[in-house]
Design a protein around this motif. Structure first.
Motif, short mmCIF file in Angstrom:
data_model
loop_
_atom_site.label_atom_id
_atom_site.label_comp_id
_atom_site.label_asym_id
_atom_site.label_seq_id
_atom_site.Cartn_x
_atom_site.Cartn_y
_atom_site.Cartn_z
N GLY A 104 0.71 -1.41 -0.62
CA GLY A 104 0.21 0.04 -0.37
C GLY A 104 0.90 1.16 -0.16
N GLU A 105 0.14 1.89 0.07
CA GLU A 105 1.17 3.36 -0.50
C GLU A 105 1.15 3.68 0.94
N ALA A 106 2.27 4.65 1.30
CA ALA A 106 2.65 5.11 2.75
C ALA A 106 3.35 6.61 2.70
N ASP A 107 3.32 7.58 3.19
CA ASP A 107 4.13 8.39 2.72
C ASP A 107 4.00 8.90 1.04
N GLY A 108 3.73 8.51 0.32
CA GLY A 108 3.68 9.08 -0.80
C GLY A 108 4.17 8.14 -1.81
N ARG A 109 4.62 6.90 -0.45
CA ARG A 109 4.98 6.10 -1.14
C ARG A 109 5.46 5.17 -1.44
N TRP A 110 5.17 4.08 -2.16
CA TRP A 110 4.44 2.37 -1.97
C TRP A 110 5.13 1.49 -1.01
N CYS A 111 4.91 0.37 -0.49
CA CYS A 111 5.39 -0.33 0.35
C CYS A 111 5.21 -1.04 0.18
N ILE A 112 5.75 -2.20 0.24
CA ILE A 112 6.42 -3.20 0.40
C ILE A 112 5.93 -4.37 1.19
N ILE A 113 5.61 -4.65 1.98
CA ILE A 113 5.86 -6.34 3.18
C ILE A 113 5.51 -7.19 3.59
N GLU A 114 6.72 -8.12 3.47
CA GLU A 114 6.97 -9.51 2.69
C GLU A 114 7.43 -10.51 3.90
N VAL A 115 7.34 -12.00 4.33
CA VAL A 115 7.39 -12.75 5.20
C VAL A 115 7.89 -13.89 4.17
N TRP A 116 8.95 -14.45 3.75
CA TRP A 116 9.51 -15.48 2.80
C TRP A 116 10.16 -16.49 3.60
N GLU A 117 9.80 -17.90 3.14
CA GLU A 117 10.25 -18.95 4.43
C GLU A 117 12.45 -19.06 4.25
#
Length: 99
Positions: free
Chosen positions: A47-60
């Motif tokens: 989602g957008e956070a403070d005008g920048r696109w933000c991605i949060i993930e968990v990987w094995e």
């Protein structure tokens, strides 16, 4: 998680701030979703956070993330955002203690 050698591996958390907008994100996601899951992505939120696109993930594993970036994300980024420079890299990678 246990790897093929029987050793305990730790999941990793990843935070990205790629230089893309929602339209580019949607196009990229469509191209790489299956590959991300096949490489061990366990969680994804964006989602957008403070005008920048933000991605949060968990990987094995970090190996799965690196393979995904190299084999799937890089080619898709070149198609969706041609001439935009280097493939985005995570800004933060950390060991996941609890899920």
């Amino acid at each position: 998680m246990i790897d093929e050698k029987g050793d305990l591996t730790m999941a990793i958390g990843v935070v990205w701030y790629p230089p893309i907008d929602q339209q580019a994100y949607d196009a990229m996601r469509e191209k790489v979703l299956a590959a991300s899951l096949a490489n061990g992505q366990q969680f994804h939120a964006a989602g957008e956070a403070d005008g920048r696109w933000c991605i949060i993930e968990v990987w094995e594993t970090r190996d799965g993330l690196e393979r995904f970036i190299r084999e799937d994300l890089a080619p898709a980024f070149g198609i969706v955002e041609p001439g935009q420079g280097d493939v985005p890299r995570p800004e933060l990678i950390f060991d996941v203690h609890a899920r």
